[in-house]
Motif scaffolding. Structure first.
Motif, PDB file in Angstrom:
ATOM      1  N   TYR A  33       0.789  -1.245  -0.136  1.00  6.99           N
ATOM      2  CA  TYR A  33      -0.218   0.143   0.060  1.00  6.99           C
ATOM      3  C   TYR A  33       0.904   1.267  -0.280  1.00  6.99           C
ATOM      4  CZ  TYR A  33       0.590   1.089   4.911  1.00  6.99           C
ATOM      5  OH  TYR A  33       0.893   1.272   6.194  1.00  6.99           O
ATOM      6  N   SER A  57       6.502   1.965  11.474  1.00  4.33           N
ATOM      7  CA  SER A  57       5.726   2.308  12.902  1.00  4.33           C
ATOM      8  C   SER A  57       6.555   1.996  14.107  1.00  4.33           C
ATOM      9  CB  SER A  57       4.430   1.289  13.052  1.00  4.33           C
ATOM     10  OG  SER A  57       3.680   1.956  12.394  1.00  4.33           O
ATOM     11  N   PHE A  64      -4.289  -0.596  12.598  1.00  7.54           N
ATOM     12  CA  PHE A  64      -3.374   0.609  12.965  1.00  7.54           C
ATOM     13  C   PHE A  64      -3.703   1.878  12.450  1.00  7.54           C
ATOM     14  CE2 PHE A  64      -1.176   0.626   8.788  1.00  7.54           C
ATOM     15  CZ  PHE A  64      -0.935  -0.611   8.527  1.00  7.54           C
ATOM     16  N   ASN A 100      -2.002   5.002  13.946  1.00  7.05           N
ATOM     17  CA  ASN A 100      -1.447   6.111  13.219  1.00  7.05           C
ATOM     18  C   ASN A 100      -2.002   7.437  13.851  1.00  7.05           C
ATOM     19  OD1 ASN A 100      -0.308   4.017  11.611  1.00  7.05           O
ATOM     20  ND2 ASN A 100      -1.324   4.781   9.686  1.00  7.05           N
ATOM     21  N   ASN A 160      -4.258   8.573   6.111  1.00  9.58           N
ATOM     22  CA  ASN A 160      -3.541   9.210   7.099  1.00  9.58           C
ATOM     23  C   ASN A 160      -3.793  10.756   6.979  1.00  9.58           C
ATOM     24  OD1 ASN A 160      -1.931   7.376   8.645  1.00  9.58           O
ATOM     25  ND2 ASN A 160      -0.479   7.188   6.930  1.00  9.58           N
ATOM     26  N   CYS A 185       8.535   7.620   9.528  1.00  4.71           N
ATOM     27  CA  CYS A 185       8.150   6.158   9.129  1.00  4.71           C
ATOM     28  C   CYS A 185       9.259   5.717   8.004  1.00  4.71           C
ATOM     29  CB  CYS A 185       6.864   6.215   8.689  1.00  4.71           C
ATOM     30  SG  CYS A 185       5.485   6.459   9.635  1.00  4.71           S
ATOM     31  N   ASN A 219       1.798  -7.650  10.838  1.00  9.88           N
ATOM     32  CA  ASN A 219       2.950  -7.753  11.570  1.00  9.88           C
ATOM     33  C   ASN A 219       3.822  -8.664  10.943  1.00  9.88           C
ATOM     34  OD1 ASN A 219       2.477  -5.806  13.779  1.00  9.88           O
ATOM     35  ND2 ASN A 219       0.868  -7.402  14.501  1.00  9.88           N
TER      36      ASN A 219
HETATM   37  O1  DON Z   1       1.105   5.211   8.165  1.00 14.70           O
HETATM   38  C1  DON Z   1       1.478   4.114   7.861  1.00 14.70           C
HETATM   39  O2  DON Z   1       0.477   3.547   7.406  1.00 14.70           O
HETATM   40  C2  DON Z   1       2.856   3.698   7.858  1.00 14.70           C
HETATM   41  N1  DON Z   1       3.684   4.669   7.655  1.00 14.70           N
HETATM   42  C3  DON Z   1       3.153   3.030   9.008  1.00 14.70           C
HETATM   43  C4  DON Z   1       2.247   2.055   9.499  1.00 14.70           C
HETATM   44  C5  DON Z   1       2.893   0.642  10.349  1.00 14.70           C
HETATM   45  O3  DON Z   1       4.158   0.489  10.075  1.00 14.70           O
HETATM   46  C6  DON Z   1       2.144  -0.075  10.879  1.00 14.70           C
HETATM   47  N2  DON Z   1       2.760  -1.140  11.547  1.00 14.70           N
HETATM   48  N3  DON Z   1       2.660  -2.551  11.532  1.00 14.70           N
END
Ligand code: DON
Length: 305
Positions: free
Chosen positions: A26, A63, A94, A113, A164, A192, A285
């Motif tokens: 994504y 994350s 998340f 997030n 986001n 990130c 994960n």
């Molecule tokens: O905001 C986001 O979707 C990514 N930059 C970080 C998400 C993430 O790493 C969730 N962890 N498992």
């Protein structure tokens, strides 16, 4: 404890592991990573370190960075942070939006997030040069001045920012984002995108060992013991989103994952450990990473419980 032997045993045991995980796409730039990459690094409180596989290859920490940005925000603002972010597990994915509407723009915790976006907003208000200062903090605690943002990953996430951006706009409407929404997103996506290897991550996370007192050479970076205690508690209860219970149940350590396939976990009195394997399970994960950490605490019979 002979950690070198334990890691070798784990390596042999996972040789036949059937990985059903999928690399995150994504954020298109993350989809380019080699799914067979695998590294582990374990840093003990006695100063010894043990590496396995691609433990010196850098990857997008994603994350995992939320723990480091929270540590810096707490150093700068202390308890004030908790007026704008909760400390309860969300039980949701998340990037979920649902709780934010009826909880009036206050994120459940700093590791979903929404919570990390509020932390980003706090850091933008507090730091003179937000992106430079955050990177310097991470370099200092990792004891490695070569740590960098991955600009391609940050740009790729900005291009696909919609969820986001929705979270940030909703919180702005509730008054819980003080800065410009695009500035918050730009800072958060850079945070990130930080590229680190397993060894650098374990070094950075030593600030949470022995309640923040592990390495006194890090002076400015060392955390107040109470902050280390609080952050470890949050990693245990919220570090794996809707899989936090499962991680505590099978591994039994505080930790934090990222969609780049990294997981960092720690035992406050013994070690910090980082694992990297890009394919993710349905909760986002690292599938193999979780297995490796389960084997580590099972074989060593050391966990926080
Ligand atoms: O905001 C986001 O979707 C990514 N930059 C970080 C998400 C993430 O790493 C969730 N962890 N498992």
């Amino acid at each position: 404890m002979d950690y070198s032997k334990v890691l070798q045993e784990i390596k042999e045991e996972i040789a036949t592991f059937k990985n059903t995980g999928k690399v995150a796409t994504y954020i298109p730039e993350l989809g380019k990573v080699d799914p067979s990459k695998f590294g582990v690094y374990l840093q003990c409180t006695d100063g010894n370190g043990y590496g396995l596989g691609d433990s010196l290859d850098c990857f997008s920490i994603q994350s995992i960075s939320k723990v480091l940005s929270l540590a810096l925000a707490l150093k700068l603002k202390g308890k004030e942070v908790w007026k704008r972010i909760g400390v309860e597990p969300s039980g949701d994915p998340f990037n979920s939006l649902v709780q934010l509407e009826y909880e009036k723009g206050i994120p459940r915790n700093p590791f979903i997030n929404a919570g990390a976006l509020v932390v980003a907003d706090i850091l933008i208000s507090e730091l003179e040069n937000p992106k430079e200062d955050l990177l310097q903090f991470v370099r200092n605690i990792a004891e490695d001045q070569s740590v960098e943002y991955d600009e391609k990953v940050a740009a790729s996430e900005m291009e696909h920012k919609f969820r986001n951006a929705s979270l940030t706009h909703l919180m702005k409407d509730f008054g819980n984002i003080k800065n410009n929404v695009d500035d918050v997103l730009d800072f958060y996506f850079h945070q990130c995108s930080i590229a680190m290897n397993c060894k650098q991550l374990t070094q950075a996370f030593t600030i949470f060992l022995n309640y923040g007192k592990y390495d006194l050479s890090k002076e400015a970076a060392v955390l107040d013991p109470i902050l280390a205690k609080r952050i470890n508690a949050l990693m245990l209860t919220c570090g794996f989103y809707d899989e936090s219970g499962e991680f505590a149940f099978t591994v039994g350590l505080p930790g934090k994952s990222g969609v780049g396939g990294g997981i960092v976990a720690l035992h406050p009195r013994h070690y910090s450990v980082a694992v990297w394997s890009p394919p993710l399970n349905k909760n986002g994960n690292s599938e193999l990473g979780m297995k490796v950490l389960e084997l580590l605490t099972t074989k060593t019979e050391i966990s926080v419980f």
